[in-house]
Structure formats: structure tokens, C-alpha cells
Design an enzyme around this catalytic site. Structure first.
Site, mmCIF file in Angstrom:
data_model
loop_
_atom_site.group_PDB
_atom_site.id
_atom_site.type_symbol
_atom_site.label_atom_id
_atom_site.label_comp_id
_atom_site.label_asym_id
_atom_site.label_seq_id
_atom_site.Cartn_x
_atom_site.Cartn_y
_atom_site.Cartn_z
ATOM 1 N N LYS A 22 38.364 52.162 24.353
ATOM 2 C CA LYS A 22 37.517 52.654 25.452
ATOM 3 C C LYS A 22 37.063 51.501 26.328
ATOM 4 O O LYS A 22 37.157 51.553 27.545
ATOM 5 C CB LYS A 22 36.294 53.365 24.889
ATOM 6 C CG LYS A 22 35.162 53.588 25.885
ATOM 7 C CD LYS A 22 34.004 54.352 25.331
ATOM 8 C CE LYS A 22 32.961 53.542 24.640
ATOM 9 N NZ LYS A 22 32.044 52.791 25.514
ATOM 10 N N ASN A 23 36.600 50.411 25.698
ATOM 11 C CA ASN A 23 35.972 49.320 26.452
ATOM 12 C C ASN A 23 36.979 48.402 27.124
ATOM 13 O O ASN A 23 36.602 47.449 27.779
ATOM 14 C CB ASN A 23 35.011 48.545 25.557
ATOM 15 C CG ASN A 23 33.819 49.415 25.185
ATOM 16 O OD1 ASN A 23 33.602 50.470 25.787
ATOM 17 N ND2 ASN A 23 33.060 48.987 24.198
ATOM 18 N N ARG A 92 27.766 55.161 31.288
ATOM 19 C CA ARG A 92 26.905 53.978 31.370
ATOM 20 C C ARG A 92 27.644 52.824 32.027
ATOM 21 O O ARG A 92 27.097 52.011 32.723
ATOM 22 C CB ARG A 92 26.545 53.569 29.925
ATOM 23 C CG ARG A 92 25.111 53.397 29.628
ATOM 24 C CD ARG A 92 24.418 52.448 30.528
ATOM 25 N NE ARG A 92 25.073 51.135 30.620
ATOM 26 C CZ ARG A 92 24.698 50.211 31.478
ATOM 27 N NH1 ARG A 92 23.754 50.461 32.346
ATOM 28 N NH2 ARG A 92 25.297 49.043 31.509
ATOM 29 N N CYS A 116 20.106 53.301 28.874
ATOM 30 C CA CYS A 116 20.701 54.356 28.061
ATOM 31 C C CYS A 116 19.974 54.374 26.728
ATOM 32 O O CYS A 116 18.963 53.707 26.543
ATOM 33 C CB CYS A 116 22.197 54.118 27.883
ATOM 34 S SG CYS A 116 22.523 52.780 26.760
ATOM 35 N N ARG A 121 19.675 47.959 29.528
ATOM 36 C CA ARG A 121 20.963 47.623 30.151
ATOM 37 C C ARG A 121 20.780 47.024 31.559
ATOM 38 O O ARG A 121 21.242 47.559 32.553
ATOM 39 C CB ARG A 121 21.875 48.844 30.192
ATOM 40 C CG ARG A 121 21.970 49.630 28.916
ATOM 41 C CD ARG A 121 22.568 48.864 27.757
ATOM 42 N NE ARG A 121 23.987 48.615 27.871
ATOM 43 C CZ ARG A 121 24.933 49.461 27.494
ATOM 44 N NH1 ARG A 121 24.616 50.620 27.021
ATOM 45 N NH2 ARG A 121 26.211 49.135 27.623
ATOM 46 N N ILE A 123 21.186 44.606 34.925
ATOM 47 C CA ILE A 123 22.424 44.090 35.545
ATOM 48 C C ILE A 123 22.129 42.841 36.383
ATOM 49 O O ILE A 123 22.865 42.518 37.320
ATOM 50 C CB ILE A 123 23.081 45.182 36.427
ATOM 51 C CG1 ILE A 123 22.101 45.673 37.503
ATOM 52 C CG2 ILE A 123 23.602 46.323 35.576
ATOM 53 C CD1 ILE A 123 22.766 46.544 38.561
ATOM 54 N N ASP A 124 21.056 42.145 36.030
ATOM 55 C CA ASP A 124 20.681 40.942 36.795
ATOM 56 C C ASP A 124 21.788 39.900 36.826
ATOM 57 O O ASP A 124 22.039 39.274 37.860
ATOM 58 C CB ASP A 124 19.396 40.334 36.225
ATOM 59 C CG ASP A 124 19.524 40.053 34.729
ATOM 60 O OD1 ASP A 124 19.864 40.977 33.971
ATOM 61 O OD2 ASP A 124 19.335 38.893 34.320
ATOM 62 N N LEU A 125 22.521 39.736 35.733
ATOM 63 C CA LEU A 125 23.586 38.714 35.695
ATOM 64 C C LEU A 125 24.736 39.104 36.631
ATOM 65 O O LEU A 125 25.328 38.260 37.313
ATOM 66 C CB LEU A 125 24.112 38.544 34.263
ATOM 67 C CG LEU A 125 23.072 38.121 33.219
ATOM 68 C CD1 LEU A 125 23.712 37.995 31.845
ATOM 69 C CD2 LEU A 125 22.383 36.813 33.620
ATOM 70 N N ASP A 306 28.649 47.024 18.255
ATOM 71 C CA ASP A 306 29.108 48.420 18.245
ATOM 72 C C ASP A 306 29.468 48.889 16.836
ATOM 73 O O ASP A 306 29.582 50.095 16.603
ATOM 74 C CB ASP A 306 30.320 48.607 19.161
ATOM 75 C CG ASP A 306 29.942 48.407 20.608
ATOM 76 O OD1 ASP A 306 30.843 48.262 21.448
ATOM 77 O OD2 ASP A 306 28.728 48.369 20.903
ATOM 78 N N ILE A 328 21.919 41.946 19.907
ATOM 79 C CA ILE A 328 22.450 42.211 21.247
ATOM 80 C C ILE A 328 21.632 43.227 22.016
ATOM 81 O O ILE A 328 21.251 43.006 23.159
ATOM 82 C CB ILE A 328 23.927 42.687 21.165
ATOM 83 C CG1 ILE A 328 24.779 41.707 20.355
ATOM 84 C CG2 ILE A 328 24.482 42.913 22.569
ATOM 85 C CD1 ILE A 328 24.929 40.336 20.984
ATOM 86 N N ARG A 398 32.448 60.545 23.934
ATOM 87 C CA ARG A 398 32.468 59.439 24.899
ATOM 88 C C ARG A 398 33.404 58.328 24.418
ATOM 89 O O ARG A 398 33.996 57.622 25.235
ATOM 90 C CB ARG A 398 31.057 58.888 25.074
ATOM 91 C CG ARG A 398 30.103 59.820 25.791
ATOM 92 C CD ARG A 398 28.821 59.131 26.112
ATOM 93 N NE ARG A 398 29.105 57.779 26.532
ATOM 94 C CZ ARG A 398 28.219 56.768 26.411
ATOM 95 N NH1 ARG A 398 27.042 56.999 25.897
ATOM 96 N NH2 ARG A 398 28.542 55.558 26.808
#
Ligand code: EPZ
Length: 417
Positions: A22-23, A92, A116, A121, A123-125, A306, A328, A398
Site C-alpha cells: 500500500k505504502n 490520510r 487521523c 500527522r 506536514i510542517d516538514l 506499522d 513514531i 484500507r
């Protein structure tokens, strides 16, 4: 919301093929926006997250056609640069479209991807790096408005954390930037290397993916290609957990054993015997597992976050205590409350979860709260006596392609109701 009904303590046996990752599929679908001509993505799993990404591609003007295990994508007809809220919220990982839309069209407008179940989560980076590449980014009222009218420019980016999504967004955006981009402290996950492999086949020039420093030499255009997605190492870990807790011996095929190098030792610590050769992995469970001592989640090549929920579910009936440290994500122990309902002895405190093994879990009605938490409840249901009913299993779809069908084919008593 559909439910799963599991009758536990049923041995598994046989062999199954592990689905595509998936990833890896999700960033590659986003990256296809950079290309002209036709892409065929093989071994692309049937997942709701992949469907959601396909809907975003179609909305932007792409042609996306699913055949059996592959997706055909043509991105020549892109005529939009905005992704509406309901599409952004459908998966996501939709933030990974930002770099691709911006690089291809010079603009991007998408809603802030919500947090989520497992964390905020942020997203600054992602945004900091894209700004450094010359993008003008405004964030207001939950909308991210980006423009790079004169295109993006190559730059040096040092990530304060080896973020998978940020590495992917930067790598994708840099493919069409003017000049060269170097990412230091990049994520090293196998899915990053698979994305780079796909992009290089499209005519990109990316060096070092899978290592901590990645160099991307910008190009004018990229062209569609054929690519086969790598196997899903987290699905492999899930099936290994199912075998481990049911005193079973099963074989997984179509795996890349080096991707499991931090997962296999944890199963061996618990007493499982594992043999890997020629893309196959055989796992034999000792019956009741031993404690796994301490499991710390880390960026790749460390133990993957995960797989934490899956190994935690396996540790519930081990002999002894296992300590988990989730480094994480800030909220990734939600499955423990449901496991306690099944008789597990678990205490969580911040990043730490302490699991005291009990001889047996007992079936109960439990509720899934996130993707890997749902899989953890399936593992627990397979090991528990009597019946377990799991609601909220839409989360499973998902990331898992027909998990209950695969487990049934291995002999599990599991069905969707
Ligand atoms: C990817 O998420 C995966 N998702 C996740 O898999 C996986 O758990 C995660 O990488 C870590 O391996 C996809 O690939 C679609 P990150 P991502 O950016 O990219 C912080 C699953 O179950 N961070 O590496 O979002 C963040 O808060 C999913 O398949 C920032 O602070 O992960 C987190 O604590 C779950 N700022 C940590 O980094 C940023 O700008 C790791 O996040 C970005 C991230």
C-alpha cells in the site's frame, strides 16, 4: 460498517502470496501525475486507499483503469490543480499529491489533511521543504494554496526527522525542478526506493534512494512506464503474527526478505523458527510464544511502527512480559483497550506499553479504531478461545486486500458478516 466473526484457536497451514505494498502504491500513483503517456502499475493491491487515490487522479483529469492486478494511468489530460476536501479526507496519505500537482501544474490547492486515529500527522516538514524549492504557500481556513509560477528550483533540504511522506513529496517535486535537489536525513523505507525506481524508469535521475542522502537531478518531462509494486512488508508481518499465535506453520511467497530484517528477529525472540529463501518465508510457531523482551519502533531499517500493533497482539499470550516503545506516532495504542476486553494484561503510559502474557485470551465483541489496530484484533481473535466479533473492519480494507479470504484459505474460521 461490516463485521468479522472469528472462531479462534484454529491452526493455519499452507502458502499464500503477499499483496503489493500500500505504502508504495500510493506515492507512485501520485507521482504518475508527472508523466506524459501511459503507465501500467502491476501488483497494485485492491484497497480503499488505492481507490481513493484513483478518484483523486480522475478528478485532476487523468485516465485510470483497473484490470486484474494492475492499474493503467494516463496523466496527459490534467486540467485541474485543486483537490476538494472530501477527496483529501478520503485517505490520510493524500498529502503526497501536493508535490506532484505543484511540480506538474505550477499550482496546488488542497485542504489540510486532517489528523487521523494515530496522531496529528503534521506536514510542517513537507511545506518547509517546498517553500525552500521556491513554492509560495499560504495556509488559511484549512486550505493550502501553493504556487510556483516560475517552476520549482533544486535546493538542499535537511529533514529534522526522516519523514516518509516528506521525503516522497520532495523527491517527486524535485523531479521537474530546475537544477539538483539533495535531501539529507531522508527516510530509508523500501517504499522510498520503490518510488525512486518507478521515477527513474520514467526518465528521472535519482541517486541514493533507500539511503540517508538522496540526490534528484531535475528534468523537463517524465514519460509513463511499466512498474511492479514491491510486496507489502507489513502485510507479511501481519500474516506471520497470525501463524505465530495459532501454533501454525505457514509459507509466505512473493516477499523480499531484506525488507523484514528488523521484524524477523522479534518473531525469533518469541520462539518462532523462520526460514527465508528465493522470495519465500516459512514461519513455524512454537505453540505458546515467549516474551519478545523489548520492541522499540524506529524509522527504517529499525522495527516499523506499522507492525507494533500486530506484535503487541501476539505478545498478549506469550510467557512473560514484553515492553513496547512507540517512538513514531503519539497515539498508537488504541487497540490495547480492546485487547484488554479479551483478557489481555496491558498497561500503557505515553510511548510505553507493558504487556504481561496471559495463558489465553477469550473471544469478545471488540471495535477497531485504526488500520493496524484492526489487524491486531484479527490476530487476537485467531488466538482467543471461542468467538470474537470485530466491528469497524472497514479500516482493514484500507490496507489489506481480502484478509479474511486469505486467512480462510489458510484454514482460519473467519467470515465477514
Ligand atoms: C507513512 O506515513 C506511512 N503511510 C505510515 O503508514 C507509516 O506508519 C509512516 O510512514 C512511518 O513509517 C504511507 O506511506 C501512506 P512520517 P507518514 O511522515 O509519511 C512526524 C500505515 O499504517 N512528522 O514518516 O505520515 C509525524 O507526526 C500508515 O500504513 C512531522 O512532525 O509518516 C510522525 O510522528 C500509518 N512533520 C513521524 O514524523 C511532518 O511534516 C513519522 O511520520 C511529517 C511527519
Amino acid at each position: 460498517m461490516s463485521k468479522l466473526l472469528i472462531t479462534g484457536r484454529q491452526k493455519l497451514e499452507g502458502k499464500t502470496v503477499v499483496q503489493g505494498a500500500k505504502n508504495s502504491a500510493l506515492p507512485i500513483l501520485a507521482a504518475s501525475l508527472l508523466t506524459g503517456g501511459e503507465n501500467v502499475i502491476f501488483n497494485c493491491p485492491h484497497l480503499s486507499d488505492v481507490e481513493a487515490s484513483s478518484r483523486i487522479l480522475r478528478y485532476l483529469g487523468c485516465k485510470v483503469e483497473r484490470s486484474s492486478d494492475s492499474l493503467l494511468i494516463k496523466a496527459d489530460g490534467i486540467d485541474r490543480f485543486d483537490i476538494p476536501d472530501e477527496l483529501m479526507r478520503s485517505t490520510r496519505s493524500s498529502i503526497v499529491f501536493l508535490g506532484a500537482v505543484l511540480a506538474r501544474t505550477g499550482r496546488a490547492r488542497l485542504s489540510f489533511p486532517g489528523g487521523c486515529e494515530i496522531g496529528l500527522r503534521p506536514i510542517d516538514l513537507h511545506l518547509k521543504a517546498l517553500r525552500k524549492m521556491g513554492a509560495e504557500i499560504k495556509e488559511e481556513h484549512g486550505i493550502i494554496e501553493c504556487s510556483a509560477s516560475s517552476g520549482l528550483k533544486g535546493t538542499k533540504v535537511v529533514l529534522s526527522f526522516p519523514s516518509v511522506g516528506a521525503t516522497e513529496n520532495i523527491m517527486i517535486a524535485a523531479c521537474l525542478a530546475k537544477g539538483t535537489t539533495v535531501i539529507t536525513n531522508a527516510a530509508r523505507e523500501p517504499e522510498i526506493a520503490d518510488l525512486a525506481d518507478y521515477l527513474n524508469k520514467c526518465g528521472a535521475e535519482i541517486y541514493g534512494a533507500g539511503e540517508g542522502v538522496i540526490e534528484i537531478v531535475g528534468k523537463h518531462r517524465l514519460y509513463g512506464t511499466h512498474h511492479s509494486i514491491i510486496p507489502d512488508r507489513i502485510v507479511a508481518a501481519t500474516l506471520m503474527s497470525c501463524a505465530a499465535v495459532t501454533a501454525s506453520e505457514i509459507t509466505l511467497s512473493g516477499i523480499i526478505s531484506s525488507h523484514l530484517s528488523s521484524i524477523v528477529p522479534v518473531f525469533e525472540e518469541s520462539g518462532c523458527v523462520i526460514e527465508s529463501k528465493n522470495g519465500e518465508l516459512k514461519i513455524s510457531s512454537p505453540g505458546r510464544l515467549n516474551s519478545m523482551k523489548t520492541v522499540r519502533t524506529m524509522p527504517y531499517p529499525g522495527f516499523p511502527t506499522d507492525a507494533q500493533a500486530l506484535l503487541l497482539a501476539s505478545a498478549c499470550t506469550a510467557v512473560g512480559t514484553t515492553v513496547f516503545v512507540e517512538n513514531i506516532f503519539e497515539n498508537r495504542y488504541r487497540h490495547t483497550a480492546e485487547l484488554v476486553r479479551m483478557g489481555a494484561q496491558i498497561k500503557t503510559e505515553g510511548k510505553v506499553a507493558i504487556v504481561e502474557g496471559v495463558p489465553m485470551l477469550y473471544g469478545a465483541s471488540v471495535e477497531a479504531t485504526d488500520l493496524r489496530g484492526a489487524a491486531a484484533l484479527v490476530v487476537a481473535g485467531l488466538s482467543a478461545e471461542s468467538n470474537t466479533e470485530i466491528s469497524g473492519v472497514d479500516y482493514l480494507e484500507r490496507g489489506y486486500e481480502n484478509l479474511e479470504v486469505i486467512l480462510s484459505s489458510l484454514g482460519a474460521k473467519i467470515k465477514k458478516i
